[in-house]
Write a protein that holds these residues in place. Structure first.
Motif: not given
Length: 242
Positions: A127-139
């Protein structure tokens, strides 16, 4: 869409104009009348295309009265373009992610949905890997996020949805890996594309009725199987005549 007996032809109405029938093409004075009728039909067709309309089409239902297979490659009533989107997947789901991307490109074209290539991002799977990636790539321009999940773990799914619904509101679609491994993957991806189109504000079909000045209401209820005392009701309503 008119609901008829399974043995009858089901007429699917997609916003638009009527083609000139064979009988109308024969009206008038011989060949001249036929040419005039064809010219009128062509002009209606041209005007319809300019307005973004699609023609009325007749679809035959099967013996069970179902026409989902017959209409899956017809233009949608309101197709929304998808220009900026992500596909998040674990290393073990890479093949399924590529299959989903390929099928989406294929099935959306007949629907009238313009889709640009997705940005593929690999995550660890928790779960954390999805959330961390979303924080990085959302725009701000991001329209949709598709998360391919290794399994149906409830904690992972809830964490992703909670983040994308409350912390960083972005439309999302979660798909479990085994769902894309099925033989009928193309059919499944077609339904996923339709869901995505609706989430982006599009519309699939239209039902022709004589109802005027009416609100249509849809209500669904979710009962939490873990916390059995909790239930959530979903409510949607529209006065749109379409």
């Amino acid at each position: 869409m008119k609901f008829l007996a399974p043995t009858q032809s089901a007429c699917l109405y997609l916003r638009g104009y009527l083609k000139a029938s064979r009988s109308s093409q024969g009206t008038g004075s011989g060949a001249q009348g036929s040419r005039e009728s064809l010219k009128q039909a062509a002009e209606k067709k041209r005007r319809g295309r300019r307005r973004g309309w699609v023609p009325v089409m007749e679809v035959k239902a099967n013996s069970q009265g179902d026409w989902s297979r017959e209409i899956r490659e017809l233009p949608l009533l309101n197709a929304m373009p998808l220009h900026s989107w992500l596909i998040l997947h674990s290393r073990s789901s890479h093949r399924e992610a590529m299959s989903l991307k390929s099928h989406l490109q294929s099935v959306t074209a007949p629907m009238g949905i313009t889709v640009k290539p997705a940005e593929m991002i690999e995550v660890d799977g928790d779960a954390n890997s999805y959330i961390d990636t979303l924080r990085k790539y959302t725009r701000p321009t991001l329209q949709m996020v598709i998360c391919i999940l290794p399994n149906d773990d409830k904690h992972r799914y809830d964490s992703i949805k909670r983040y994308l619904c409350t912390k960083c509101p972005i439309l999302s679609q979660c798909v479990v890996k085994k769902t894309l491994e099925k033989v009928q993957a193309r059919t499944i991806v077609t339904k996923i594309a339709q869901q995505m189109n609706c989430k982006m504000g599009g519309a699939l079909r239209k039902v022709e009725t004589d109802v005027q000045r009416t609100m249509f209401v849809g209500i669904d209820c979710f009962h939490d199987t873990v916390n059995r005392q909790k239930s959530i009701a979903g409510f949607v309503a529209s006065t749109n005549a379409e």
